[in-house]
Write an enzyme that holds these catalytic residues in place. Structure first.
Site, PDB file in Angstrom:
ATOM      1  N   GLU A   1      -4.895  -0.228   0.251  1.00 27.45           N
ATOM      2  CA  GLU A   1      -4.057  -1.435   0.207  1.00 27.45           C
ATOM      3  C   GLU A   1      -4.476  -2.306  -0.989  1.00 27.45           C
ATOM      4  OE1 GLU A   1      -4.678  -4.098   3.487  1.00 27.45           O
ATOM      5  OE2 GLU A   1      -2.591  -4.775   3.531  1.00 27.45           O
TER       6      GLU A   1
ATOM      7  N   LYS B   1       5.307  -3.890   5.146  1.00 27.91           N
ATOM      8  CA  LYS B   1       4.401  -4.058   6.303  1.00 27.91           C
ATOM      9  C   LYS B   1       5.065  -4.893   7.401  1.00 27.91           C
ATOM     10  CE  LYS B   1      -0.468  -5.544   6.966  1.00 27.91           C
ATOM     11  NZ  LYS B   1      -1.647  -5.929   6.151  1.00 27.91           N
TER      12      LYS B   1
ATOM     13  N   CYS C   1      -2.431  -1.257   7.034  1.00 28.69           N
ATOM     14  CA  CYS C   1      -3.531  -2.043   7.615  1.00 28.69           C
ATOM     15  C   CYS C   1      -3.240  -2.550   9.037  1.00 28.69           C
ATOM     16  CB  CYS C   1      -3.912  -3.168   6.660  1.00 28.69           C
ATOM     17  SG  CYS C   1      -5.624  -3.750   6.944  1.00 28.69           S
TER      18      CYS C   1
END
Lengths: 299, 299
Positions: free
Chosen positions: A40, A113, A150
């Protein structure tokens, strides 16, 4: 088939990070990797440690030289490249995004995300709008590639939807580490084990492969708060939750052999998808079911 | 607060199994357990190894002397008792069920296994209709008790819905073991680890406690097929996925200390429930999202 995970420390210099990462991608490809995934925000420090305006300058649109150079690299090496970046769609509209670039440099998948954390030194809600493209399973020459980013890794729903959409492997670019106070409180092992366990569980629940690609190194925020120690330990797990390869805590090009042909026999052995109670899951669409009579009332 | 898990071999004699189990419950209560959970079908052998008619004779209705004696036991010992049994609602309508009995012998929760497996020597679809009472979070004197049963343990949706309904701990009565061919194929460790991992992941994803209560011993089916070796290893995990207590592979009254007050701080630290994308999970209600454009199309 080999896949490559690029685990790396980052410097404040974007150009330097990009150069170093490109060299690692070339190294992975040279050693036989057909799909390569970056961590990331490999191009910068983890800038969400503070709430400021200046980091928005780091964001790049989809149509940018920054993205272009990685599309060219993927085409040159004939690899699939999973790339995390800070996406600018418009002024005031920024995402924590990833691309799946196919072997010809074309964009096979674009993911934003979906789950945005907000915690001390992880102020992501300040920087990113919640993803609006749904979950991602991108068809490429080397398989159908899912991407979660994440914080998504803690949500079984994200892995389930990615797998149901066809992902054979879920790549999870990550920046996770320990706060100094976590270390002092003796929480190192329990946090790390929880992180590894939840991602292994996605592979097991969905009979697919999972590859977590984490940042490493120590980064101190401009606020003067104690640094975060990004813990590395990128890893790949097979559909049984067995770890195929795991990195240490410093810079590493991690390679693993995966065989997506293993998925079908596992799915036919366990048959989890057959038995899901899709008639009784609507409570999943609620924030909480407390005070709804003790049961979710489904039948 | 202490909880007790009764892990036990079973004999073909119902009376003997009931007597032995009741003695174990008394022993757990005497050692301080306030909530006690029995394994799946503690009262009999695991009768689903073959498809026959005669095992239906084992089923008991909710209003039966069989259930009554355990309600009396719970009231006598002033414990919460989680009881798995083969439920007969009507001719041709049988369930794999569990009760949560409160300290006064009243029924706080009634659960019917939602996910029904069907595999060699685990022919549960022959015996059980799919549960029709939804997921279970039963309020009792000693906390809000969730129950999933065996196969449910592989489905993150089951744990999520049970936790969202308020469960502080999810008890999972289980009968899982190795086929002889699994052992010969060297799958013992990978199957056991997957089982433990997925249940730890439910505790992590939902910041709650999980207690798996498994059968032990070897049982041979009447078909002459090789026996199943039920692997025991009942365990309790805290909301971090850390194992608090784990049994061996033989008869055991396993005690563990749990503190439900640990849940709130963990939920406030991780905040997973805050960030769930309930606007984007409707694909969970589908069997598969393949050929739906590569993404589930949610936004």
């Amino acid at each position: 088939m080999k896949i490559g995970l690029i685990q790396s420390t980052a410097s404040p210099e974007i150009e330097q990070n990009v150069r170093k990462t490109m060299a690692s991608v070339r190294s992975a490809a040279k050693r036989g990797a057909r799909i390569v995934c970056l961590e990331e925000f490999f191009a910068s420090l983890y800038f969400c440690q503070t709430c400021e305006s200046s980091p928005f300058e780091l964001a790049e649109p989809l149509e940018s030289a920054f993205i272009g150079q990685f599309r060219e690299l993927a085409a040159e090496l004939e690899i699939v490249l999973v790339l995390s970046w800070f996406e600018k769609q418009d002024e005031g509209v920024f995402f924590n995004s990833a691309l799946v670039i196919d072997v010809d440099g074309s964009i096979a998948g674009h993911y934003r995300k979906m789950h945005i954390p907000d915690d001390a030194q992880f102020h992501e809600k300040h920087y990113f709008a919640p993803g609006d493209l749904g979950f991602c399973a991108a068809e490429t020459r080397y398989g159908t590639i899912g991407v979660c980013i994440c914080w998504d890794q803690w949500f079984p729903e994200a892995a389930r939807l990615t797998a149901l959409a066809g992902a054979e492997i879920i790549f999870i670019p990550t920046s996770i580490g320990w706060h100094e106070e976590d270390i002092e409180a003796g929480l190192k092992d329990s946090q790390f084990n929880a992180w590894q366990t939840i991602q292994k569980s996605h592979a097991i629940a969905n009979s697919c492969f999972v590859a977590a690609v984490n940042r490493c190194g120590t980064e101190a925020p401009s606020s003067g708060a104690p640094p975060i120690q990004f813990w590395g330990h990128s890893f790949v797990t097979d559909p049984h939750g067995t770890i195929l390869a795991e990195a240490g805590e410093s810079d590493e090009v991690l390679l693993a052999d995966v065989d997506f042909a293993e998925i079908a026999p596992v799915r036919r052995m366990w048959n989890f998808f057959r038995d899901r109670r899709i008639d009784a899951y609507s409570g999943i669409l609620k924030r909480s079911l407390k005070n709804a009579g003790g049961s979710n009332g489904e039948s």
